[in-house]
Design an enzyme around this catalytic site. Structure first.
Site, short mmCIF file in Angstrom:
data_model
loop_
_atom_site.label_atom_id
_atom_site.label_comp_id
_atom_site.label_asym_id
_atom_site.label_seq_id
_atom_site.Cartn_x
_atom_site.Cartn_y
_atom_site.Cartn_z
N ASP A 15 0.80 -1.24 0.00
CA ASP A 15 0.00 0.00 0.00
C ASP A 15 0.84 1.29 0.00
O ASP A 15 0.54 2.23 0.75
CB ASP A 15 -0.97 0.01 1.19
CG ASP A 15 -1.98 -1.14 1.14
OD1 ASP A 15 -1.89 -1.96 0.21
OD2 ASP A 15 -2.83 -1.21 2.03
N LYS A 113 -6.97 -5.03 -3.05
CA LYS A 113 -7.84 -5.55 -1.98
C LYS A 113 -8.79 -4.45 -1.53
O LYS A 113 -8.52 -3.26 -1.74
CB LYS A 113 -6.99 -6.02 -0.81
CG LYS A 113 -6.20 -4.88 -0.21
CD LYS A 113 -5.23 -5.34 0.84
CE LYS A 113 -4.39 -4.20 1.34
NZ LYS A 113 -5.14 -3.11 1.99
N CYS A 158 -2.23 -2.62 7.56
CA CYS A 158 -2.11 -3.55 6.44
C CYS A 158 -0.82 -4.37 6.46
O CYS A 158 -0.83 -5.54 6.09
CB CYS A 158 -2.31 -2.81 5.12
SG CYS A 158 -4.03 -2.26 4.98
C1 VGL Z 1 -4.94 0.77 5.67
C2 VGL Z 1 -6.51 1.70 7.06
C3 VGL Z 1 -7.49 1.54 6.09
C4 VGL Z 1 -3.51 0.36 5.45
C5 VGL Z 1 -5.91 0.60 4.69
O1 VGL Z 1 -3.08 0.24 4.28
O2 VGL Z 1 -2.80 0.16 6.45
N1 VGL Z 1 -5.26 1.31 6.85
N2 VGL Z 1 -7.17 1.00 4.91
#
Ligand code: VGL
Ligand code: ZN
Length: 212
Positions: A15, A113, A158
């Site tokens: 991410d 995802k 994540c």
């Molecule tokens: C994430 C909160 C919501 C992350 C993704 O990538 O850590 N955190 N969505």
């Protein structure tokens, strides 16, 4: 020094997207510092896997989908605790793009995802209800990967959930700590708790300089 065996080791970059970096919708402090740290590491790996949080607009993890709620409020949703987030990583928007400094050319696979609007998905292997798999576990097995090196955003969400699932699926796992940033890095905050849990799960905690 950790010797990388490019047939058995994978680098998983979680991410590293605009919305999790400076000025992003869900900015993680220091998020923009990660790309220059991980880019040189891609040289050592055959299997470089990038992940993207990739939500439809109106996703139920967004506070804006729950009237009267604010970002970072916590609610019970479908029987589980859910932190509500600012709208982030809406698929197809600039916020969902990879950070422009990230070397994406060396990736062999991109995993997306969070597509189910009703369920959040922190782990890059399964959604939070474990209802759906992204297929990543099977892909790693098909490649012959035995060990995953994880870096990215956010350490306490994540990255943590992904590393935990990797261990549960039987992979050896390491987290490259200087190439991760957490949402809450205060003492005994979610990042510290996640690190403790990862240690308990037998995850190696290393730094980028250990790889070579
Ligand atoms: C994430 C909160 C919501 C992350 C993704 O990538 O850590 N955190 N969505
Ligand atoms: Zn998300």
């Amino acid at each position: 020094m950790i010797d990388i065996d490019c047939r058995k080791d994978a680098l998983l970059l979680v991410d590293i997207q605009n919305d999790f970096c400076e000025h992003g919708a869900l900015a993680v402090p220091g998020g923009s510092e990660i790309a220059p740290i991980v880019n040189p590491l891609t040289f050592y790996f055959r299997y470089v896997i990038l992940t993207q949080d990739w939500h439809p607009a109106g996703h139920k993890s967004f506070a804006s989908s729950h009237p009267g709620k604010q970002p970072y409020d916590s609610i019970t949703w479908r029987g589980r605790q859910q932190t509500l987030w600012p709208d982030h990583c809406v698929r197809g928007t600039p916020g969902a793009d990879f950070h422009p400094d990230l070397d994406t050319d060396s990736a062999c696979l991109i995993v997306r995802k969070g597509a189910n609007s009703q369920v959040d998905s922190y782990s890059t292997f399964f959604d939070n209800e474990r209802g759906e798999s992204t297929g990543l576990g099977g892909a790693l097995r098909d490649y012959g990967v035995k060990r995953g090196f994880f870096a990215g955003l956010a350490t306490d969400y994540c990255v943590y959930y992904s590393v935990r699932d990797a261990r549960e699926l039987g992979f050896t796992a390491a987290i490259i700590l200087d190439a991760c940033r957490g949402i809450d890095e205060s003492k005994d905050g979610t990042r510290d708790k996640a690190l403790l849990e990862m240690k308990r799960a037998g995850v190696a905690i290393i730094n980028s300089g250990d790889i070579g």
